[in-house]
Design an enzyme around this catalytic site. Structure first.
Site, mmCIF file in Angstrom:
data_model
loop_
_atom_site.group_PDB
_atom_site.id
_atom_site.type_symbol
_atom_site.label_atom_id
_atom_site.label_comp_id
_atom_site.label_asym_id
_atom_site.label_seq_id
_atom_site.Cartn_x
_atom_site.Cartn_y
_atom_site.Cartn_z
ATOM 1 N N GLY A 36 0.817 -1.207 0.000
ATOM 2 C CA GLY A 36 0.000 0.000 0.000
ATOM 3 C C GLY A 36 0.852 1.258 0.000
ATOM 4 O O GLY A 36 1.923 1.312 0.617
ATOM 5 N N ALA A 37 0.364 2.286 -0.679
ATOM 6 C CA ALA A 37 1.121 3.537 -0.779
ATOM 7 C C ALA A 37 1.289 4.207 0.575
ATOM 8 O O ALA A 37 2.259 4.937 0.789
ATOM 9 C CB ALA A 37 0.422 4.480 -1.758
ATOM 10 N N ASP A 38 0.360 3.972 1.505
ATOM 11 C CA ASP A 38 0.522 4.547 2.841
ATOM 12 C C ASP A 38 1.743 3.956 3.536
ATOM 13 O O ASP A 38 2.507 4.671 4.204
ATOM 14 C CB ASP A 38 -0.738 4.332 3.681
ATOM 15 C CG ASP A 38 -1.181 2.874 3.746
ATOM 16 O OD1 ASP A 38 -0.736 2.053 2.909
ATOM 17 O OD2 ASP A 38 -1.992 2.545 4.637
ATOM 18 N N ARG A 39 1.961 2.658 3.361
ATOM 19 C CA ARG A 39 3.149 2.023 3.937
ATOM 20 C C ARG A 39 4.418 2.597 3.318
ATOM 21 O O ARG A 39 5.407 2.855 4.020
ATOM 22 C CB ARG A 39 3.107 0.514 3.720
ATOM 23 C CG ARG A 39 1.926 -0.198 4.360
ATOM 24 C CD ARG A 39 1.942 -1.684 4.032
ATOM 25 N NE ARG A 39 3.087 -2.352 4.639
ATOM 26 C CZ ARG A 39 3.531 -3.550 4.272
ATOM 27 N NH1 ARG A 39 2.946 -4.191 3.269
ATOM 28 N NH2 ARG A 39 4.577 -4.091 4.881
ATOM 29 N N THR A 47 -7.852 1.977 9.073
ATOM 30 C CA THR A 47 -8.827 0.893 8.993
ATOM 31 C C THR A 47 -8.148 -0.441 9.286
ATOM 32 O O THR A 47 -8.679 -1.296 9.995
ATOM 33 C CB THR A 47 -9.469 0.867 7.598
ATOM 34 O OG1 THR A 47 -10.045 2.152 7.331
ATOM 35 C CG2 THR A 47 -10.551 -0.189 7.517
ATOM 36 N N THR A 85 -20.521 -9.437 28.660
ATOM 37 C CA THR A 85 -20.178 -9.648 27.250
ATOM 38 C C THR A 85 -19.556 -8.405 26.628
ATOM 39 O O THR A 85 -18.558 -8.482 25.917
ATOM 40 C CB THR A 85 -21.433 -10.063 26.459
ATOM 41 O OG1 THR A 85 -21.924 -11.296 26.994
ATOM 42 C CG2 THR A 85 -21.101 -10.250 24.988
#
Length: 258
Positions: free
Chosen positions: A104-107, A129, A182
């Site tokens: 991914g370009a963000d990485r 996300t 829960t």
């Protein structure tokens, strides 16, 4: 350098104007679902006000990328519009990461910022996300990393795949590790589980490198609590909301003629 930076995520489009990697001026984000005409109007106002000489685009959503590229190129006639992808990244930084499937370009933007701005070896945690944890070694090589679902995706999976656990929607970030009902049990598993996973990955990555990280950066809209967790556990982590944009600014500067 005076560049418009566009970081297209799964839910939001982050915008900024930068004159250097350390001088990044974030602008109000836009939804990734924005209509083409509205996008053209908003970016047009930015271009008229800030007069950027170039634009850099990074995206993890190809359909949105194509729509934005058409708009931006019409607003930058005769000027540079650059897309950060693996091919353009590999011209600037050595990597041990395989090109297919493309990271991914963000990485890529995050590790460019690490190499340009931080003491090495280093890791950067992007809490969007999905959560990404990426490593640059002492020689400035992008070694790779890990990707895992963030809390929203984990909750969505519980809603889709279980009959009763999906009723839990709002989590308490201050929850104890031992849930007494829960809702608190799901909170412990999802919220604390994600934090423990990130911490464990950072420690395991240091062990694989056989040396501690000199820099740990956390970025992304959900990043502050991960940074707080790492600090509380004795790891020197810093939160920088604009870190991905800093990587894009460095990439923009690298495209300028020398």
């Amino acid at each position: 350098m005076n560049a418009l930076l566009i970081d297209i995520g799964n839910q939001r489009i982050k915008l900024a104007v930068a004159t250097s990697p350390r001088r990044v001026n974030p602008l109000p984000p836009l939804p990734s679902t924005i209509a083409a005409e509205e996008l053209k109007a908003k970016t047009g106002r930015i271009v008229r006000r800030h007069k950027p000489g170039a634009c850099v685009i990074a995206s993890v959503v190809p359909p949105v990328t194509r729509r934005i590229l058409a708009t931006i190129r019409s607003q930058f006639p005769g000027k540079g519009v650059f897309v950060l992808n693996f091919a353009s990244f590999a011209k600037l930084m050595k990597t041990a990461v395989k090109p297919r499937p493309e990271p991914g370009a963000d990485r890529l933007a995050d590790v460019l910022a690490l190499k340009a701005l931080c003491p090495l070896p280093a890791c950067v945690i992007g809490a969007g996300t999905a959560i990404t944890v990426n490593v640059v070694d002492k020689n400035g090589v992008f070694r790779g990393g890990a990707i895992l679902p963030n809390t929203g995706l984990q909750l969505a999976a519980l809603r889709q795949k279980t009959a009763r656990l999906g009723v839990v929607r709002n989590l308490d970030a201050r929850a104890h590790a031992i849930g007494t009902d829960t809702r608190s049990a799901v909170t412990a598993g999802v919220m604390r589980g994600a934090e423990c996973a990130v911490e464990g990955l950072v420690r395991d990555m240091q062990a694989e490198l056989k040396m501690p990280f000199k820099t740990i950066i956390v970025t992304g809209g959900h990043g502050e609590r991960f940074a707080a967790r790492l600090k509380a556990r004795g790891l020197k982590a810093e939160y920088d909301a604009a870190f991905t944009l800093r990587g894009l600014a460095w990439f923009a500067d690298a495209q300028q003629p020398r």
